[in-house]
Design a protein around this motif. Structure first.
Motif, PDB file in Angstrom:
ATOM      1  N   ALA A  71      78.002  50.078  12.990  1.00 29.26           N
ATOM      2  CA  ALA A  71      78.397  50.196  14.401  1.00 29.26           C
ATOM      3  C   ALA A  71      77.236  50.021  15.363  1.00 29.26           C
ATOM      4  N   GLY A  72      76.001  50.076  14.879  1.00 25.87           N
ATOM      5  CA  GLY A  72      74.866  49.924  15.779  1.00 25.87           C
ATOM      6  C   GLY A  72      73.559  50.247  15.092  1.00 25.87           C
ATOM      7  N   PHE A  73      72.472  49.935  15.768  1.00 20.04           N
ATOM      8  CA  PHE A  73      71.139  50.205  15.229  1.00 20.04           C
ATOM      9  C   PHE A  73      70.723  51.640  15.543  1.00 20.04           C
ATOM     10  N   TYR A  74      69.648  52.082  14.889  1.00 20.08           N
ATOM     11  CA  TYR A  74      69.234  53.484  14.976  1.00 20.08           C
ATOM     12  C   TYR A  74      68.080  53.682  15.957  1.00 20.08           C
ATOM     13  N   ALA A  75      68.282  53.205  17.195  1.00 21.10           N
ATOM     14  CA  ALA A  75      67.282  53.444  18.238  1.00 21.10           C
ATOM     15  C   ALA A  75      67.103  54.934  18.496  1.00 21.10           C
ATOM     16  N   VAL A  76      68.157  55.712  18.304  1.00 20.12           N
ATOM     17  CA  VAL A  76      68.065  57.167  18.455  1.00 20.12           C
ATOM     18  C   VAL A  76      67.001  57.728  17.518  1.00 20.12           C
ATOM     19  N   HIS A  77      67.010  57.318  16.269  1.00 12.32           N
ATOM     20  CA  HIS A  77      66.025  57.843  15.321  1.00 12.32           C
ATOM     21  C   HIS A  77      64.618  57.338  15.640  1.00 12.32           C
ATOM     22  N   ARG A  78      64.532  56.124  16.170  1.00  7.48           N
ATOM     23  CA  ARG A  78      63.212  55.641  16.571  1.00  7.48           C
ATOM     24  C   ARG A  78      62.615  56.535  17.648  1.00  7.48           C
ATOM     25  N   GLU A  79      63.442  56.938  18.627  1.00  8.39           N
ATOM     26  CA  GLU A  79      62.928  57.820  19.682  1.00  8.39           C
ATOM     27  C   GLU A  79      62.644  59.214  19.145  1.00  8.39           C
ATOM     28  N   ILE A  80      63.526  59.735  18.270  1.00  9.44           N
ATOM     29  CA  ILE A  80      63.290  61.062  17.697  1.00  9.44           C
ATOM     30  C   ILE A  80      61.983  61.084  16.908  1.00  9.44           C
ATOM     31  N   ALA A  81      61.730  60.030  16.134  1.00 10.40           N
ATOM     32  CA  ALA A  81      60.509  59.980  15.325  1.00 10.40           C
ATOM     33  C   ALA A  81      59.259  60.083  16.188  1.00 10.40           C
ATOM     34  N   ALA A  82      59.304  59.526  17.389  1.00 10.53           N
ATOM     35  CA  ALA A  82      58.141  59.531  18.287  1.00 10.53           C
ATOM     36  C   ALA A  82      58.104  60.745  19.198  1.00 10.53           C
ATOM     37  N   SER A  83      59.111  61.599  19.137  1.00 11.54           N
ATOM     38  CA  SER A  83      59.222  62.731  20.059  1.00 11.54           C
ATOM     39  C   SER A  83      58.456  63.945  19.546  1.00 11.54           C
TER      40      SER A  83
END
Length: 529
Positions: free
Chosen positions: A165-177
């Motif tokens: 359904a979509g890419f994991y941009a959420v996890h990319r931001e969480i990883a950098a948070s």
């Protein structure tokens, strides 16, 4: 030779000597029957992860899989020793804990290490060694000491990550948070596939046509294929996780030991056992909670110094079955008109034993914030119609008596400052929770924040507007965007920031703040900032 190259070569030599002098005898002692093995390719393709942080311990996870889309991962069918190391620095010049775990083919060569004897409230780095290879480095942290006065806890709250359904941009931001931990509230994988014409990306693994044909190998490869996403691996490697599951880790909308498909209970229970096994093999949960048949303990209690109690609650394994499918064919079993069967007082979402466990924990809590982490929305979310309310048959609206019992446990005088956290419904929600959730005259006793999905499709704005108009206690509701919650706790307040991006989530998507709500200590109910 340049100085950097020299230091690198010396480090490699030192590591080899350490293995010969320390780890090789230790491995032989820990796993006398384990065979040596040298891999011809990368071993740690699925990354590393940590979870369940406590003041003196944390759980570390990895899985050996040089061929991750093969059911056995491409690892020989024998015991393989895996060295683990924990250090206070990313260069591993100060290793504080180490040992050898034995990966077995019966658990897909996964490794779960419950590392004890750590210091409270500090960051650590960890890695694994096996097959002549070294894993990526993960970073984790322990919880503060139970008596410590803590000024802050920052959590990322996420759920529902349908791969196609979509890419994991959420996890990319969480990883950098800069967060202390990640709280994931279910639907880590989806057993269903989207039609190719609406899929944003193609899944590397296909399930059989019928759910009843699923095997343990199918679930294992499905989990592995999700882990091949670099952003998801980065999110795991960056922070410790707490986990709650929902339905799609097994089959859609299952309830206890029943499912809508397959209907045969014996077949479904076998599926549940295989799904629970694969879930355990791929996530950082304690080795003490390894599944036994079709059962696995998911509910746990965690503490963050003097600031917060966190209960992770299992909303699937013990719930009563679905009822009242008057329009089953219209919405695939996900909607119902209120009926007498749903109102029965004995019906439970959590099971009687877990209800009592949670109520006792709330009553005995001495920390400022009490966080209940469970998979779905608690506040009423039905749509009013001339024929009566249409409600979500797979959520708390179909268990009104159980919801009232939970609210009654929260409403006790010794249980202030409760925040319920949920996922599942693919929308950002901020809501009041009342002693009687269906009576707007009833007192507000708690606050609720529900996270949108990482990637899964949500309600249109039109349908969301109908839900909002029918439920005044839903102070904020948007289902047209994907995202996660940043929850920032201090002794004075709890700040919820809804992070969001349009659907479908693209590879290069950026997230923004959709809305912010605050709960003041001693004042139940969110307030918009």
């Amino acid at each position: 030779m340049q100085r950097r190259q020299l230091f690198s070569r010396l480090s490699q030599v030192a590591a080899a000597l350490a293995w010969q002098r320390v780890f090789a005898p230790l491995a032989q002692a820990q796993a006398p029957d384990a065979a040596s093995w040298t891999a011809s390719a990368e071993v740690f393709t699925l990354g590393v992860a940590s979870g369940e942080p406590r003041p003196d311990s944390v759980v570390l996870w990895t899985r050996l899989a040089p061929q991750p889309l093969q059911p056995d991962g491409g690892v020989p069918a024998r015991a393989i020793p895996v060295v683990w190391e924990v250090a206070v620095d990313a260069q591993f010049s100060q290793i504080v804990r180490y040992g050898v775990a034995v990966s077995q083919p019966r658990s897909a060569h996964s490794v779960h290490v419950d590392v004890q004897g750590l210091s409270p409230g500090r960051s650590y780095f960890y890695r694994f060694r096996a097959g002549g290879r070294v894993s990526p480095v993960g970073r984790t942290r322990t919880a503060p000491a139970l008596e410590d006065h803590v000024e802050r806890l920052r959590m990322a709250v996420a759920s529902c990550q349908h791969y196609e359904a979509g890419f994991y941009a959420v996890h990319r931001e969480i990883a950098a948070s800069d967060v202390d931990l990640v709280l994931f509230l279910g639907d880590y994988i989806y057993e269903t596939e989207q039609p190719s014409f609406i899929a944003v990306r193609q899944h590397p693994h296909e399930f059989p046509d019928k759910v009843a044909q699923y095997t343990l190998s199918d679930y294992r490869v499905h989990h592995a294929s999700y882990k091949l996403d670099a952003d998801l691996r980065a999110s795991h490697a960056a922070h410790p996780w707490l986990m709650v599951w929902d339905d799609h880790e097994v089959v859609n909308d299952y309830a206890g030991r029943e499912s809508l498909e397959p209907r045969d209970q014996q077949v479904f229970v076998q599926l549940r056992a295989m799904a629970y096994q694969a879930y355990f093999e791929h996530l950082p949960v304690s080795p003490s909670r390894a599944p036994i048949g079709a059962s696995m303990r998911m509910q746990e209690h965690y503490q963050w110094g003097s600031l917060a109690d966190i209960w992770t609650v299992d909303g699937r394994q013990f719930r009563d079955g679905h009822v009242c499918y008057g329009i089953h064919g219209l919405l695939h079993g996900q909607a119902l008109w209120r009926c007498a069967a749903a109102e029965r007082p004995e019906r439970s979402m959590l099971g009687a034993e877990q209800e009592d466990w949670l109520a006792e924990g709330l009553a005995g809590s001495e920390r400022i914030w009490k966080l209940i982490a469970q998979p779905t929305q608690i506040a009423p979310g039905g749509i009013s119609t001339p024929l009566g309310p249409v409600v979500y048959a797979d959520g708390w609206d179909a268990f009104p008596a159980a919801r009232e019992r939970l609210m009654a446990a929260i409403a006790q005088p010794r249980v202030p400052d409760v925040i319920c956290l949920g996922g599942d419904v693919h929308r950002h929600v901020a809501a009041n929770l009342r002693l009687d959730p269906r009576d707007l005259r009833s007192p507000i006793v708690a606050s609720e924040f529900v996270t949108s999905s990482v990637s899964s499709r949500g309600l249109s704005e039109f349908l969301s507007s109908l839900v909002r108009r029918s439920n005044p206690d839903l102070l904020h509701l948007r289902g047209d965007e994907r995202g996660y919650i940043l929850l920032d706790l201090s002794p004075q307040h709890a700040l919820c920031e809804f992070r969001a991006t349009p659907h479908p989530v693209q590879r290069d998507a950026k997230l923004r703040t959709q809305a912010r709500y605050v709960v003041e200590r001693g004042v139940p109910g969110p307030r918009k900032v």
